[in-house]
Write a protein that holds these residues in place. Structure first.
Motif, PDB file in Angstrom:
ATOM      1  N   GLN A   1       0.944  -1.227   0.135  1.00 44.16           N
ATOM      2  CA  GLN A   1      -0.121   0.022  -0.113  1.00 44.16           C
ATOM      3  C   GLN A   1       0.816   1.520   0.154  1.00 44.16           C
ATOM      4  O   GLN A   1       1.793   1.345   0.870  1.00 44.16           O
ATOM      5  CB  GLN A   1      -0.752   0.037   1.352  1.00 44.16           C
ATOM      6  CG  GLN A   1      -2.054   1.039   0.958  1.00 44.16           C
ATOM      7  CD  GLN A   1      -2.876   1.007   2.401  1.00 44.16           C
ATOM      8  OE1 GLN A   1      -2.656   1.702   3.323  1.00 44.16           O
ATOM      9  NE2 GLN A   1      -3.865   0.131   2.121  1.00 44.16           N
ATOM     10  N   GLN A   2       0.339   2.226  -0.798  1.00 47.39           N
ATOM     11  CA  GLN A   2       0.962   3.515  -0.851  1.00 47.39           C
ATOM     12  C   GLN A   2       0.011   4.483  -1.523  1.00 47.39           C
ATOM     13  O   GLN A   2      -1.084   3.801  -2.148  1.00 47.39           O
ATOM     14  CB  GLN A   2       2.282   3.509  -1.674  1.00 47.39           C
ATOM     15  CG  GLN A   2       2.349   2.881  -2.936  1.00 47.39           C
ATOM     16  CD  GLN A   2       3.619   2.853  -3.769  1.00 47.39           C
ATOM     17  OE1 GLN A   2       4.457   3.879  -3.833  1.00 47.39           O
ATOM     18  NE2 GLN A   2       4.027   1.630  -4.151  1.00 47.39           N
ATOM     19  N   THR A   3       0.306   5.774  -1.247  1.00 40.31           N
ATOM     20  CA  THR A   3      -0.718   6.693  -1.816  1.00 40.31           C
ATOM     21  C   THR A   3      -0.185   7.282  -3.401  1.00 40.31           C
ATOM     22  O   THR A   3       1.107   7.521  -3.721  1.00 40.31           O
ATOM     23  CB  THR A   3      -0.673   8.023  -1.215  1.00 40.31           C
ATOM     24  OG1 THR A   3      -0.996   7.760   0.164  1.00 40.31           O
ATOM     25  CG2 THR A   3      -1.357   9.168  -1.630  1.00 40.31           C
TER      26      THR A   3
ATOM     27  N   PHE B   1      -8.110   1.618  -0.854  1.00 41.83           N
ATOM     28  CA  PHE B   1      -8.555   1.727   0.541  1.00 41.83           C
ATOM     29  C   PHE B   1      -8.751   3.052   0.758  1.00 41.83           C
ATOM     30  O   PHE B   1      -8.454   3.921  -0.021  1.00 41.83           O
ATOM     31  CB  PHE B   1      -7.413   1.287   1.511  1.00 41.83           C
ATOM     32  CG  PHE B   1      -7.214  -0.266   1.603  1.00 41.83           C
ATOM     33  CD1 PHE B   1      -7.872  -1.210   2.491  1.00 41.83           C
ATOM     34  CD2 PHE B   1      -6.577  -0.876   0.601  1.00 41.83           C
ATOM     35  CE1 PHE B   1      -7.791  -2.252   2.550  1.00 41.83           C
ATOM     36  CE2 PHE B   1      -6.510  -2.346   0.704  1.00 41.83           C
ATOM     37  CZ  PHE B   1      -6.894  -3.035   1.650  1.00 41.83           C
TER      38      PHE B   1
ATOM     39  N   TRP C   1     -13.531  -1.666   1.425  1.00 40.57           N
ATOM     40  CA  TRP C   1     -12.448  -1.384   0.533  1.00 40.57           C
ATOM     41  C   TRP C   1     -12.999  -2.020  -1.058  1.00 40.57           C
ATOM     42  O   TRP C   1     -14.235  -2.589  -0.821  1.00 40.57           O
ATOM     43  CB  TRP C   1     -11.191  -2.218   0.941  1.00 40.57           C
ATOM     44  CG  TRP C   1     -11.428  -3.649   1.375  1.00 40.57           C
ATOM     45  CD1 TRP C   1     -12.363  -4.136   2.042  1.00 40.57           C
ATOM     46  CD2 TRP C   1     -10.699  -4.700   0.365  1.00 40.57           C
ATOM     47  NE1 TRP C   1     -12.332  -5.463   1.916  1.00 40.57           N
ATOM     48  CE2 TRP C   1     -11.386  -6.038   0.938  1.00 40.57           C
ATOM     49  CE3 TRP C   1      -9.938  -4.821  -0.617  1.00 40.57           C
ATOM     50  CZ2 TRP C   1     -11.155  -7.241   0.327  1.00 40.57           C
ATOM     51  CZ3 TRP C   1      -9.554  -6.071  -1.068  1.00 40.57           C
ATOM     52  CH2 TRP C   1     -10.127  -7.291  -0.307  1.00 40.57           C
TER      53      TRP C   1
ATOM     54  N   VAL D   1      -5.362   5.776  -2.507  1.00 46.84           N
ATOM     55  CA  VAL D   1      -4.477   4.794  -1.683  1.00 46.84           C
ATOM     56  C   VAL D   1      -4.685   3.425  -2.167  1.00 46.84           C
ATOM     57  O   VAL D   1      -5.701   3.056  -2.229  1.00 46.84           O
ATOM     58  CB  VAL D   1      -4.908   5.052  -0.257  1.00 46.84           C
ATOM     59  CG1 VAL D   1      -4.286   3.908   0.665  1.00 46.84           C
ATOM     60  CG2 VAL D   1      -4.568   6.365   0.291  1.00 46.84           C
TER      61      VAL D   1
ATOM     62  N   GLY E   1      -3.214  -0.825  -3.068  1.00 44.56           N
ATOM     63  CA  GLY E   1      -2.352  -1.742  -2.559  1.00 44.56           C
ATOM     64  C   GLY E   1      -2.830  -2.159  -1.266  1.00 44.56           C
ATOM     65  O   GLY E   1      -3.670  -1.631  -0.436  1.00 44.56           O
ATOM     66  N   TYR E   2      -2.011  -3.261  -0.705  1.00 48.48           N
ATOM     67  CA  TYR E   2      -2.484  -3.885   0.520  1.00 48.48           C
ATOM     68  C   TYR E   2      -1.704  -3.461   1.900  1.00 48.48           C
ATOM     69  O   TYR E   2      -0.274  -3.059   1.767  1.00 48.48           O
ATOM     70  CB  TYR E   2      -2.198  -5.454   0.264  1.00 48.48           C
ATOM     71  CG  TYR E   2      -3.125  -6.105  -0.580  1.00 48.48           C
ATOM     72  CD1 TYR E   2      -4.360  -6.680  -0.210  1.00 48.48           C
ATOM     73  CD2 TYR E   2      -2.686  -6.403  -2.008  1.00 48.48           C
ATOM     74  CE1 TYR E   2      -4.904  -7.333  -1.217  1.00 48.48           C
ATOM     75  CE2 TYR E   2      -3.258  -7.118  -2.842  1.00 48.48           C
ATOM     76  CZ  TYR E   2      -4.545  -7.372  -2.411  1.00 48.48           C
ATOM     77  OH  TYR E   2      -5.231  -8.028  -3.377  1.00 48.48           O
ATOM     78  N   PRO E   3      -2.245  -3.163   2.919  1.00 48.91           N
ATOM     79  CA  PRO E   3      -1.442  -2.832   4.091  1.00 48.91           C
ATOM     80  C   PRO E   3      -0.498  -3.835   4.360  1.00 48.91           C
ATOM     81  O   PRO E   3      -0.931  -5.167   4.230  1.00 48.91           O
ATOM     82  CB  PRO E   3      -2.465  -2.609   5.148  1.00 48.91           C
ATOM     83  CG  PRO E   3      -3.792  -2.228   4.417  1.00 48.91           C
ATOM     84  CD  PRO E   3      -3.575  -3.044   3.023  1.00 48.91           C
TER      85      PRO E   3
END
Length: 374
Positions: free
Chosen positions: A202-204, A228, A274, A299, A301-303
């Motif tokens: 995860q990233q922005t 997300f 999500w 945002v 991707g996965y945390p």
């Protein structure tokens, strides 16, 4: 800490290592050939200073060695990407038995200190810098940075104080840590590229830009899914189209009621909403007069929380993607001596057909995450 492949500073016969090495830990190479240490051999070393018998030009001398501890970052050392799809320790546990341990007794542990004193290693056992160490009050993932007699310097500070404590060292070699780190980064990049995305982690994404080809297209699939909510709870923080020219654009926001993300999911553990597909449906059609006319900020991707990967509130990275990454690294590591070979003969027997393709299961997994629509 292990230094691998350092280009030694100097030229001619005079050279200097970047850090002070542990005694007898230096492996020196001249133009790729391993050199012998000692008077009458290829070089002598005193601290960080090396004198070679033969003369070399700058850049021809490289070294692998261990340092006790340092707060500096060695030039060109390998660092695991923060977006890596697995960890060094997870890969090492697949390659080297994690059940082989060494019990270090008599340790004095001090809260908020990374120095362990009074450590006694069993006769016949040896611990080395880079090995993972655990015990009461020792944070998960802690490794040994330095060893000096009965004192150990750890990579993390202890959270409690105690005397006479037994700590457990995983008896795995750190010799390949830098190689495995490079392989993990390689495998991560390979998987991301195969699936047509920047990162699974995860990233922005700000102003992620898209082109529209179909004149009647009314949907857009974001590249980096799932989507997300941002820190303020909004899933799409900006969604706009471009008029004007590439050098002088005029971006106009879509009206919020003109679009929405499709197929939301509600996580049963965290209650978080999500969007796995990352598909935006537009009520109307998407502009397509120019290329690069649509952009979105979100945002994606996965945390990821490698410190506690079993906590679904903080770690969502699918286990199958992590497994593919680990399979690629293990395969590449075990086959590193076979590069360029198609067969091998031994005592009249010939082995052919080295496996140069992914397992069918890994291919199927990647197929589930490939982005086919841009």
């Amino acid at each position: 800490m292990q230094i691998v492949g350092e280009i030694v500073s100097g030229s001619g016969t005079s050279w200097t290592l970047e850090f002070n090495p542990v005694t007898d830990s230096v492996a020196l190479y001249g133009s790729g050939v391993r050199l012998n240490e000692g008077v009458g051999n290829d070089y002598v070393i005193s601290g960080q200073t090396i004198t070679t018998t033969n003369s070399y030009t700058a850049g021809q001398l490289t070294a692998d060695y261990t340092v006790y501890t340092t707060t500096s970052t060695p030039s060109g050392s390998d660092v695991l990407s923060p977006f890596a799809l697995t960890t060094l320790q997870r890969v090492k546990d697949l390659l080297f038995d994690p059940n082989q341990t060494i019990a270090v007794t008599g340790c004095t542990v001090t809260q908020n200190s990374n120095s362990i004193t009074g450590a006694t290693v069993p006769t016949g056992s040896t611990i080395v810098v880079g090995q993972q160490i655990s015990g009461w009050g020792i944070p998960s993932g802690t490794t040994i940075l330095a060893i000096s007699g009965s004192t150990l310097i750890l990579s993390n500070k202890a959270t409690i104080s105690n005397t006479g404590q037994t700590l457990t060292v995983i008896n795995q070699t750190p010799a390949y840590d830098a190689v495995l780190t490079r392989m993990i980064n390689y495998a991560t990049n390979y998987i991301n590229n195969e699936c047509g995305r920047n990162s699974f982690v995860q990233q922005t994404y700000v102003n992620d830009t898209y082109s529209i080809d179909n004149p009647r297209q009314d949907f857009l699939i974001l590249r980096n899914t799932p989507v997300f909510p941002s820190s303020d709870g909004v899933h799409i923080t900006e969604f706009s189209w471009r008029a004007g020219t590439p050098s002088n654009p005029s971006w106009t926001d879509f009206i919020p009621d003109q679009y929405e993300l499709v197929d939301p999911r509600t996580d049963p553990v965290s209650g978080l909403i999500w969007y796995p597909s990352g598909m935006i449906r537009v009520y109307g059609v998407l502009p397509r007069l120019y290329s690069n006319m649509i952009r979105a900020s979100y945002v994606g991707g996965y945390p990821v929380n490698w410190a506690n990967p079993e906590d679904h509130n903080t770690h969502w990275l699918p286990g199958d993607i992590t497994s593919v990454c680990e399979n690629l690294v293990v395969r590449r590591f075990k086959r590193r001596q076979l590069a360029g070979q198609s067969s091998s003969s031994l005592e009249g027997a010939t082995i052919t057909g080295w496996r140069n393709v992914l397992d069918a299961e890994d291919e199927d997994i990647l197929g589930q995450y490939r982005q086919n629509i841009w």
